[in-house]
Design a protein around this motif. Sequence first.
Motif, PDB file in Angstrom:
ATOM      1  N   ARG A 152       0.685  -1.274   0.087  1.00 27.44           N
ATOM      2  CA  ARG A 152      -0.088  -0.020  -0.086  1.00 27.44           C
ATOM      3  C   ARG A 152       0.813   1.351   0.099  1.00 27.44           C
ATOM      4  NH1 ARG A 152      -2.847   1.480   4.233  1.00 27.44           N
ATOM      5  NH2 ARG A 152      -4.412   2.613   2.823  1.00 27.44           N
ATOM      6  N   ILE A 153       0.217   2.309  -0.712  1.00 28.60           N
ATOM      7  CA  ILE A 153       1.053   3.595  -0.381  1.00 28.60           C
ATOM      8  C   ILE A 153      -0.232   4.487  -0.364  1.00 28.60           C
ATOM      9  CG2 ILE A 153       2.956   3.429  -2.055  1.00 28.60           C
ATOM     10  CD1 ILE A 153       1.198   4.691  -4.436  1.00 28.60           C
ATOM     11  N   ILE A 154      -0.370   5.502  -0.092  1.00 27.58           N
ATOM     12  CA  ILE A 154      -1.160   6.687   0.061  1.00 27.58           C
ATOM     13  C   ILE A 154      -1.252   7.944  -0.599  1.00 27.58           C
ATOM     14  CG2 ILE A 154      -2.083   5.491   2.384  1.00 27.58           C
ATOM     15  CD1 ILE A 154      -0.858   8.037   3.898  1.00 27.58           C
ATOM     16  N   HIS A 155      -2.406   8.238  -1.070  1.00 24.76           N
ATOM     17  CA  HIS A 155      -2.214   9.776  -1.656  1.00 24.76           C
ATOM     18  C   HIS A 155      -3.489  10.241  -1.000  1.00 24.76           C
ATOM     19  CE1 HIS A 155      -0.306   7.407  -5.050  1.00 24.76           C
ATOM     20  NE2 HIS A 155       0.497   8.583  -5.179  1.00 24.76           N
ATOM     21  N   LEU A 156      -2.860  11.536  -0.013  1.00 17.90           N
ATOM     22  CA  LEU A 156      -4.086  12.299   0.753  1.00 17.90           C
ATOM     23  C   LEU A 156      -3.721  13.689   0.637  1.00 17.90           C
ATOM     24  CD1 LEU A 156      -3.768   9.999   3.941  1.00 17.90           C
ATOM     25  CD2 LEU A 156      -5.820  10.117   2.166  1.00 17.90           C
ATOM     26  N   HIS A 157      -4.566  14.531   0.936  1.00 18.12           N
ATOM     27  CA  HIS A 157      -4.622  16.207   1.227  1.00 18.12           C
ATOM     28  C   HIS A 157      -3.425  16.273   2.204  1.00 18.12           C
ATOM     29  CE1 HIS A 157      -8.343  15.511  -0.838  1.00 18.12           C
ATOM     30  NE2 HIS A 157      -8.092  16.670  -1.489  1.00 18.12           N
ATOM     31  N   ALA A 158      -2.240  15.813   2.139  1.00 20.29           N
ATOM     32  CA  ALA A 158      -1.225  16.132   3.107  1.00 20.29           C
ATOM     33  C   ALA A 158      -0.970  17.366   3.933  1.00 20.29           C
ATOM     34  CB  ALA A 158       0.248  15.368   3.032  1.00 20.29           C
ATOM     35  N   LEU A 159      -0.965  18.244   2.747  1.00 22.40           N
ATOM     36  CA  LEU A 159      -1.035  19.778   3.231  1.00 22.40           C
ATOM     37  C   LEU A 159      -1.622  20.268   4.241  1.00 22.40           C
ATOM     38  CD1 LEU A 159       1.093  22.223   2.843  1.00 22.40           C
ATOM     39  CD2 LEU A 159      -0.327  22.841   1.059  1.00 22.40           C
ATOM     40  N   ASN A 160      -3.151  19.948   3.771  1.00 21.43           N
ATOM     41  CA  ASN A 160      -4.283  20.847   4.577  1.00 21.43           C
ATOM     42  C   ASN A 160      -4.414  19.762   6.046  1.00 21.43           C
ATOM     43  OD1 ASN A 160      -5.715  22.986   3.982  1.00 21.43           O
ATOM     44  ND2 ASN A 160      -7.460  21.728   4.235  1.00 21.43           N
ATOM     45  N   LEU A 161      -4.205  18.361   5.732  1.00 18.35           N
ATOM     46  CA  LEU A 161      -4.306  17.531   6.889  1.00 18.35           C
ATOM     47  C   LEU A 161      -3.462  17.861   7.972  1.00 18.35           C
ATOM     48  CD1 LEU A 161      -4.946  14.288   4.979  1.00 18.35           C
ATOM     49  CD2 LEU A 161      -6.582  15.571   6.421  1.00 18.35           C
ATOM     50  N   LYS A 162      -2.297  17.978   7.601  1.00 18.75           N
ATOM     51  CA  LYS A 162      -1.308  18.198   8.780  1.00 18.75           C
ATOM     52  C   LYS A 162      -1.255  19.683   9.508  1.00 18.75           C
ATOM     53  CE  LYS A 162       2.521  14.907   7.888  1.00 18.75           C
ATOM     54  NZ  LYS A 162       3.047  15.128   9.385  1.00 18.75           N
ATOM     55  N   GLU A 163      -1.630  20.777   8.304  1.00 12.33           N
ATOM     56  CA  GLU A 163      -1.636  21.942   8.960  1.00 12.33           C
ATOM     57  C   GLU A 163      -3.079  21.958   9.846  1.00 12.33           C
ATOM     58  OE1 GLU A 163      -1.007  26.283   9.206  1.00 12.33           O
ATOM     59  OE2 GLU A 163       0.262  24.476   8.453  1.00 12.33           O
ATOM     60  N   THR A 164      -4.145  21.424   9.609  1.00 13.39           N
ATOM     61  CA  THR A 164      -5.400  21.494  10.470  1.00 13.39           C
ATOM     62  C   THR A 164      -4.844  20.683  11.888  1.00 13.39           C
ATOM     63  OG1 THR A 164      -6.728  21.084   8.530  1.00 13.39           O
ATOM     64  CG2 THR A 164      -7.509  20.528  10.639  1.00 13.39           C
ATOM     65  N   ALA A 165      -4.140  19.929  11.770  1.00 11.65           N
ATOM     66  CA  ALA A 165      -3.758  19.166  12.961  1.00 11.65           C
ATOM     67  C   ALA A 165      -2.808  20.118  13.719  1.00 11.65           C
ATOM     68  CB  ALA A 165      -2.990  17.807  12.702  1.00 11.65           C
ATOM     69  N   ILE A 166      -1.717  20.869  13.237  1.00  7.72           N
ATOM     70  CA  ILE A 166      -0.971  21.607  13.835  1.00  7.72           C
ATOM     71  C   ILE A 166      -1.579  22.867  14.402  1.00  7.72           C
ATOM     72  CG2 ILE A 166       0.984  23.492  13.358  1.00  7.72           C
ATOM     73  CD1 ILE A 166       2.148  21.465  11.136  1.00  7.72           C
ATOM     74  N   ARG A 167      -2.646  23.338  13.642  1.00  7.09           N
ATOM     75  CA  ARG A 167      -3.233  24.608  14.276  1.00  7.09           C
ATOM     76  C   ARG A 167      -4.217  24.211  15.293  1.00  7.09           C
ATOM     77  NH1 ARG A 167      -5.087  29.073  10.090  1.00  7.09           N
ATOM     78  NH2 ARG A 167      -2.999  29.127   8.748  1.00  7.09           N
TER      79      ARG A 167
END
Length: 368
Positions: A152-167
């Motif tokens: 498996r590999i994943i393709h996600l909205h990594a930029l927005n996901l991580k920024e939401t979590a950081i904020r």
Amino acid sequence: MKKYRVFAINPGSTSTKIALIENEEVLFSKNVSHEASKLAEFQEISDQMPYRKETILGLLKESGVSLDGIDACVGRGGGLLAMEGGTYEIDDLLLDHAVRGANGVRHPAQLGPQLAKEFAKEYGCPAFVVNPPDVDELQDLARLTGIKGVNRIIHLHALNLKETAIRHAASQGKKYEEQNYIVCHIGGGISVSAHRRGKMVDGYDIVGGEGPMAPTRSGSVSVADLLAYAKDRDLSEVKKVCTKTGGLVSHLGTSDALEVSNRAAAGDPYAKMVWDTMIYQICKCIGSMAAVLHGDVQGILLGGGMVYNDNLVAQIREACEWISPVYPYPGEFEMEAMASGAIRVLTGEEKVKKYTGKLVWDGFDFEK
């Protein structure tokens, strides 16, 4: 605190988003449209770079916006090989991989590093990419499948996901690296991911067809059913329904989630079934990520345009709040996320990373 000004560039299929951001304040933001016929003149995506640059320069001049004294440029990081999350300096190797699309995915995001480097050279500042689309931080248990040699590999909205979590972590007086979250991006595409102590350890390969149905994607479908569906169809048509014409489009002929939710609220039984099923599938995926984190979840975070819909948030709360509190963050933070990553490096809060040009994971040792 010193104020840092960052110019962020996010190229899309028919537009280029630009923003000038000072710390957390957006000073200027614009979405520059490009005629499809003009883009069709360029054989390769990277051939578009001079044209897009001139378009941006023209808009800045027309708007009276000066980039003098900017501290950094950031571009969307397309074309790169899978890597850990973080902020990466755009050096010669990273730039070369972006130009030629080293990951084999042809997407305008390849122009992000190229444009950022061009503007950085012109204004004498560093250039970065932040949490590119191919971020891969999967734990090993999330990689193996039931078919030998298919991992498996994943393709996600990594930029927005991580920024939401950081904020969110910052709003709670915590650090992202100290918390466990289930983070969702619910917009034109739908990503559901598990974040453990600052790493995105599992999620769904939405480009590959995993996860819930979305406005234009089919989501997970039984392999047997898909093979039967594909029996008398061209493979390209089947791929298209999985990635571009599935989901809301396949059922209702539209990718407009607001239209579908309004039709559902107005009593259209088919629209209501499709709308509720999409949310039901999102909730199932959230539940699976809760299991990945062994129930140790400090928050379920919802980002993306569909999160403006109160009914969607209410249904997810009803189904999932027994796991952890649900926090809606409607909309997207892509431009702010890119600027924030650069600022964290400029302030010393985060160390800049170096792109190695090698896959962050290239198979299990026992398979080699």
